[in-house]
Design a protein around this motif. Sequence first.
Motif, PDB file in Angstrom:
ATOM      1  N   LYS A  43     -16.924  12.751  -2.312  1.00 59.20           N
ATOM      2  CA  LYS A  43     -15.456  13.112  -2.719  1.00 59.20           C
ATOM      3  C   LYS A  43     -15.267  13.512  -3.982  1.00 59.20           C
ATOM      4  N   ASN A  44     -14.127  14.571  -4.050  1.00 60.89           N
ATOM      5  CA  ASN A  44     -13.728  15.198  -5.418  1.00 60.89           C
ATOM      6  C   ASN A  44     -13.678  14.101  -6.581  1.00 60.89           C
ATOM      7  N   ILE A  45     -14.201  14.509  -7.579  1.00 62.84           N
ATOM      8  CA  ILE A  45     -13.943  13.538  -9.011  1.00 62.84           C
ATOM      9  C   ILE A  45     -13.812  14.595 -10.074  1.00 62.84           C
ATOM     10  N   SER A  46     -13.473  15.716  -9.927  1.00 70.09           N
ATOM     11  CA  SER A  46     -13.259  16.685 -10.824  1.00 70.09           C
ATOM     12  C   SER A  46     -11.911  16.132 -11.539  1.00 70.09           C
ATOM     13  N   VAL A  47     -11.678  16.182 -12.884  1.00 75.33           N
ATOM     14  CA  VAL A  47     -10.368  15.486 -13.436  1.00 75.33           C
ATOM     15  C   VAL A  47      -9.586  16.780 -13.550  1.00 75.33           C
ATOM     16  N   GLN A  48      -9.710  17.823 -13.694  1.00 74.98           N
ATOM     17  CA  GLN A  48      -8.700  19.000 -13.678  1.00 74.98           C
ATOM     18  C   GLN A  48      -8.482  19.890 -12.439  1.00 74.98           C
ATOM     19  N   SER A  49      -8.752  19.107 -11.132  1.00 76.17           N
ATOM     20  CA  SER A  49      -8.481  19.600  -9.867  1.00 76.17           C
ATOM     21  C   SER A  49      -7.090  19.197  -9.569  1.00 76.17           C
ATOM     22  N   ASP A  50      -6.295  20.193  -9.705  1.00 70.29           N
ATOM     23  CA  ASP A  50      -4.984  20.193  -9.220  1.00 70.29           C
ATOM     24  C   ASP A  50      -4.647  21.238  -7.942  1.00 70.29           C
ATOM     25  N   ASP A  51      -5.641  21.378  -7.282  1.00 76.22           N
ATOM     26  CA  ASP A  51      -5.862  22.377  -6.176  1.00 76.22           C
ATOM     27  C   ASP A  51      -5.828  21.813  -4.813  1.00 76.22           C
ATOM     28  N   PRO A  52      -4.694  21.622  -4.096  1.00 79.04           N
ATOM     29  CA  PRO A  52      -4.313  20.856  -2.820  1.00 79.04           C
ATOM     30  C   PRO A  52      -4.986  21.651  -1.862  1.00 79.04           C
ATOM     31  N   ALA A  53      -5.369  22.818  -1.998  1.00 78.23           N
ATOM     32  CA  ALA A  53      -6.121  23.673  -0.966  1.00 78.23           C
ATOM     33  C   ALA A  53      -7.767  23.299  -1.005  1.00 78.23           C
ATOM     34  N   ALA A  54      -8.069  22.727  -1.964  1.00 78.86           N
ATOM     35  CA  ALA A  54      -9.686  22.705  -1.890  1.00 78.86           C
ATOM     36  C   ALA A  54     -10.204  21.692  -1.316  1.00 78.86           C
ATOM     37  N   PHE A  55     -11.457  21.526  -0.675  1.00 76.90           N
ATOM     38  CA  PHE A  55     -11.992  20.527   0.154  1.00 76.90           C
ATOM     39  C   PHE A  55     -12.050  19.273  -0.792  1.00 76.90           C
ATOM     40  N   SER A  56     -11.403  18.231  -0.553  1.00 78.77           N
ATOM     41  CA  SER A  56     -11.342  17.079  -1.370  1.00 78.77           C
ATOM     42  C   SER A  56     -12.416  15.979  -0.701  1.00 78.77           C
ATOM     43  N   GLU A  57     -12.895  16.169   0.425  1.00 78.42           N
ATOM     44  CA  GLU A  57     -13.870  15.187   1.030  1.00 78.42           C
ATOM     45  C   GLU A  57     -14.801  16.052   1.991  1.00 78.42           C
ATOM     46  N   MET A  58     -16.193  15.694   1.794  1.00 79.75           N
ATOM     47  CA  MET A  58     -17.089  16.449   2.684  1.00 79.75           C
ATOM     48  C   MET A  58     -18.026  15.078   3.296  1.00 79.75           C
ATOM     49  N   PHE A  59     -17.781  14.843   4.689  1.00 77.61           N
ATOM     50  CA  PHE A  59     -18.562  13.918   5.372  1.00 77.61           C
ATOM     51  C   PHE A  59     -19.684  14.509   6.018  1.00 77.61           C
ATOM     52  N   LEU A  60     -20.891  14.069   5.686  1.00 80.56           N
ATOM     53  CA  LEU A  60     -22.247  14.644   6.148  1.00 80.56           C
ATOM     54  C   LEU A  60     -22.895  13.771   6.956  1.00 80.56           C
ATOM     55  N   VAL A  61     -23.641  14.352   7.776  1.00 74.58           N
ATOM     56  CA  VAL A  61     -24.774  13.547   8.953  1.00 74.58           C
ATOM     57  C   VAL A  61     -26.138  14.375   8.615  1.00 74.58           C
ATOM     58  N   GLY A  62     -27.214  14.002   8.322  1.00 77.08           N
ATOM     59  CA  GLY A  62     -28.371  14.716   8.211  1.00 77.08           C
ATOM     60  C   GLY A  62     -29.534  14.052   8.645  1.00 77.08           C
ATOM     61  N   PHE A  63     -30.574  14.875   8.410  1.00 75.93           N
ATOM     62  CA  PHE A  63     -32.028  14.509   8.732  1.00 75.93           C
ATOM     63  C   PHE A  63     -32.749  15.108   7.596  1.00 75.93           C
ATOM     64  N   GLY A  64     -33.652  14.159   7.056  1.00 72.80           N
ATOM     65  CA  GLY A  64     -34.598  14.860   6.099  1.00 72.80           C
ATOM     66  C   GLY A  64     -36.187  14.482   6.072  1.00 72.80           C
ATOM     67  N   GLN A  65     -36.910  15.083   5.502  1.00 82.13           N
ATOM     68  CA  GLN A  65     -38.382  14.412   5.321  1.00 82.13           C
ATOM     69  C   GLN A  65     -38.819  14.798   4.070  1.00 82.13           C
ATOM     70  N   ASP A  66     -39.658  14.001   3.583  1.00 79.63           N
ATOM     71  CA  ASP A  66     -40.407  14.013   2.154  1.00 79.63           C
ATOM     72  C   ASP A  66     -41.668  14.278   2.235  1.00 79.63           C
ATOM     73  N   PHE A  67     -42.350  15.082   1.519  1.00 82.17           N
ATOM     74  CA  PHE A  67     -43.806  15.194   1.524  1.00 82.17           C
ATOM     75  C   PHE A  67     -44.593  14.951   0.150  1.00 82.17           C
ATOM     76  N   TYR A  68     -45.767  14.204   0.190  1.00 81.63           N
ATOM     77  CA  TYR A  68     -46.319  13.947  -0.717  1.00 81.63           C
ATOM     78  C   TYR A  68     -47.625  14.941  -0.990  1.00 81.63           C
ATOM     79  N   SER A  69     -48.094  15.246  -2.155  1.00 87.38           N
ATOM     80  CA  SER A  69     -49.175  16.245  -2.540  1.00 87.38           C
ATOM     81  C   SER A  69     -50.634  15.447  -2.331  1.00 87.38           C
ATOM     82  N   ARG A  70     -51.557  15.823  -1.760  1.00 89.39           N
ATOM     83  CA  ARG A  70     -52.762  14.957  -1.890  1.00 89.39           C
ATOM     84  C   ARG A  70     -53.310  15.220  -3.476  1.00 89.39           C
ATOM     85  N   TYR A  71     -52.900  16.181  -4.167  1.00 87.90           N
ATOM     86  CA  TYR A  71     -53.393  16.021  -5.559  1.00 87.90           C
ATOM     87  C   TYR A  71     -52.834  15.137  -6.403  1.00 87.90           C
TER      88      TYR A  71
END
Length: 150
Positions: A43-71
């Motif tokens: 959600k938009n948290i910018s204090v000086q954003s008075d722009d009604p045309a800007a995206f105010s919310e972005m709903f995300l669905v995702g998949f991810g992976q994390d990798f560990y170094s053997r070192y």
Amino acid sequence: GFEYSVLTIENPKLGISPENYQGYFIKYLFTKGKSYGTIGVYKNISVQSDDPAAFSEMFLVGFGQDFYSRYMGRGNRKFLNLYTGYSLGGIIATNETKHKNIFYISPSIGLELFKNKYFLLDSKVNYFTPFVYNRNLRGLAYNVSLNFVF
């Protein structure tokens, strides 16, 4: 688990994006090797954003992976495990008059602060890169998450 995130846009533009977003996510770890799925919202948290045309919310669905170094011990320590990873998925960016479906990829580097067999506390920084409005929606996201076994 739960994840809190702050996304700072590199090049905000009137009509597309404000400078900062704040996000809340539900994160589900599939494996011990840290494959995960997320669902949440920025959600938009910018204090000086008075722009009604800007995206105010972005709903995300995702998949991810994390990798560990053997070192670095392959993530076997209980404290301070460094890892790299990625996430990818889809976004529904909205404001009061329009919405746009966008795919994204987000490479990351993170640090597990503490983990045991009951919960995992970690933080990461990722470079949020959408495939549409790439110049005006990309930026750095700072995340902290708490995952637990139930």
